[in-house]
Design an enzyme around this catalytic site. Structure first.
Site, PDB file in Angstrom:
ATOM      1  N   HIS A   1      -4.639  -4.564   9.590  1.00  0.00           N
ATOM      2  CA  HIS A   1      -4.640  -3.186   9.107  1.00  0.00           C
ATOM      3  C   HIS A   1      -5.976  -2.503   9.431  1.00  0.00           C
ATOM      4  CE1 HIS A   1      -0.864  -3.508   6.736  1.00  0.00           C
ATOM      5  NE2 HIS A   1      -1.185  -4.796   6.828  1.00  0.00           N
TER       6      HIS A   1
ATOM      7  N   ASP B   1      -3.279   3.730   4.728  1.00  0.00           N
ATOM      8  CA  ASP B   1      -2.383   2.686   5.223  1.00  0.00           C
ATOM      9  C   ASP B   1      -1.042   2.753   4.491  1.00  0.00           C
ATOM     10  OD1 ASP B   1      -2.691  -0.142   6.715  1.00  0.00           O
ATOM     11  OD2 ASP B   1      -1.398  -0.370   4.963  1.00  0.00           O
TER      12      ASP B   1
END
Ligand code: UDP
Ligand code: UDP
Length: 466
Positions: free
Chosen positions: A23, A120
């Site tokens: 991520h 995210d």
């Protein structure tokens, strides 16, 4: 006039990644490309990071990009037993969720004020209510494939609504609206489990919330995933979903460069198989030994990054202890086995690399695409079968579906591994196709390319929020 050009105000965008290199890396690459377009960027980090790799990447990044501002979100510790997860990366999402009340004052405190926040997908349900309350535009950066996004945004309707005893046990396919049915075996097993678990909660809660964001950015490009992107943008998967803008594949960034692995320099062009299962996938000792045996038997040279623990800080065994007697002797002259973090980006661009045995983390795949490296797909968990499908579909690689998930579902024997490695490394068509995908990727992010246009349009929208 150039003076007035220089003084033209630019949007100020904050990026809030979640946890894990899979991520963090795309967020940092995205930040680098925004900075290149003169967008003012702040990156909000949370400490301590779960892996050492994350903390090292952040410090390299901030020293390479002094114009990008670091900022920190304070986290409350999680000290109750109600949270059911063995995965420290998911626990970190949970810690951020529980600390979200610190976000409101933080986001309001920036000067110049923010034009947008990009977060995210694993933090959507936490962050969107906060940005809504501040009337701050909110964008989601989805760090996996568009194929996976179709599952992510629809799970709450196709899986989440089912009661544990719904009688569809025999159903072998999952029907995502607007998409061809997919085998149930491709779905991350925790998502189908009746037991509460953080992965399931995370996909269902965040997937449901994406509809309330102002836009979804994704690290893919039209040529390789046009069907999924069209279904998402035509409202076939979820009606009313905000625009999904492909802006990838993210080009590797300067902060990722270091010294390369000298051993590779001595190998013939295209001769070496790179073997890695990403930043957070541990393999059982038994499977590691079978894989090692398979690689040696394949007769192909290899560079293999072995991981025996999910979190790098805990990976303490020496290679000799992982393999037992004799193995490292057998490897001599045939390959290089390492246990530490390698700069994958540098490995992949090395001319000696001719193939990649990969777990199909989406970043690893976009890196294979970027460098035109053929893939032998061996998905281990999570979104990786969805991604492996894309690999096969675009002709980038091979996927042996009956190897199943990693993590003990079954042990794949060395003979099979050696055979497939030889087959993939000897496949000229695959190399050619991988080369074509690479060209398409570079066109997509080059001037006038589809992803570059997406990025420029996005910045134009943000300019209106200055
Ligand atoms: N990576 C790396 N060196 C390693 C292992 C991983 O540079 O030894 C990088 C890899 O290039 C990718 C990221 O870490 O950018 C891993 O993300 P991915 O989505 O492939 O998989 P995950 O680790 O999230 O399962
Ligand atoms: N594709 C996609 N999602 C899917 C299936 C396919 O984005 O679920 C894309 C795929 O990446 C490829 C294109 O659609 O670029 C055409 O796929 P196909 O393999 O069917 O190619 P064809 O044989 O139709 O040319």
């Amino acid at each position: 006039m150039s003076l007035s050009n220089n003084q033209k105000p630019t949007p100020h965008v904050a990026l809030l990644p979640s946890s894990g290199m899979g991520h963090l890396t795309p967020f940092l690459r995205f930040a680098g490309s925004l900075a290149e377009q003169n967008v003012r960027v702040t990156i909000i980090t949370t400490h301590p990071t779960i892996s050492l790799a994350e903390s090292q990447a952040l410090s390299h990044f901030f020293s390479t990009f002094p114009q990008i501002n670091p900022n920190q979100l304070h986290l409350l510790p999680i000290n109750d037993a109600s949270v059911n997860s063995e995965d420290p990366f998911y626990l970190k999402y949970e810690a951020i969720r529980r600390s979200s009340h610190f976000l409101t004052p933080l986001l309001s405190s920036f000067s110049p004020p923010l034009s947008a926040l990009v977060t995210d997908m694993s933090l959507a349900s936490t962050v969107i209510p906060v940005t809504k309350s501040l009337s701050l535009p909110n964008y989601i950066l989805f760090t996996s494939s568009a194929k996976m996004l179709t599952l992510f945004v629809s799970s709450h309707t196709i899986i989440g609504s089912k009661l544990p005893n719904d009688s569809d046990e025999t159903e072998e396919f999952i029907r995502i609206p607007g998409m061809p049915p997919i085998p149930k075996s491709w779905i991350p097993p925790p998502l189908l489990s009746n037991k509460p678990n953080l992965l399931k909660t995370h996909i269902i809660e965040n997937g449901k919330m994406l509809i309330q964001s102002d836009g979804i950015l994704i690290n893919t490009f039209q040529n390789i995933e046009h069907e999924s992107l069209a279904a998402l943008n035509d409202g076939k998967v979820v009606n009313g979903l905000p625009k999904v803008t492909p802006i990838g594949p993210f080009a590797p960034c300067d902060f990722e460069r270091n010294k390369s692995i000298a051993w590779l320099d001595d190998q013939p062009v295209g001769s070496v198989l790179y073997v890695s299962f990403g930043s957070r996938t541990a393999m059982s000792k038994e499977q590691i030994r079978e894989l090692g045996d398979g690689l040696v038997r394949s007769g192909i040279s290899f560079l293999w990054v072995v991981k025996e623990k999910k979190v790098d800080r805990e990976d303490e065994l020496e290679l000799g202890e992982v393999f037992g007697d004799g193995f490292l002797e057998r490897v001599k002259g045939k390959g290089l086995v390492v246990k530490n973090w390698v700069r994958q980006e540098e490995v992949m661009e090395h001319k000696a690399i001719g193939g990649f045995l990969s777990h199909c983390g989406w970043n690893s795949l976009t890196e294979a695409v970027w460098h035109g490296v053929p893939v032998l797909a061996w998905p281990q968990h999570g979104d990786q079968k969805m991604n492996a499908f894309v690999v096969e579909r675009i002709g980038l690689g091979m996927w042996v579906e009956d190897w199943g998930w990693g993590g003990g579902e079954r042990v794949v024997r060395s003979g099979k591994i050696g055979e497939k490695v030889r087959e993939m490394m000897g496949n000229e068509l695959l190399r050619e196709q991988a080369g074509k995908v690479k060209e398409e990727a570079r066109r997509a992010v080059g001037d006038g390319g589809s992803s570059k246009k997406g990025l420029i349009e996005l910045i134009e929208i943000w300019n209106k929020f200055i």
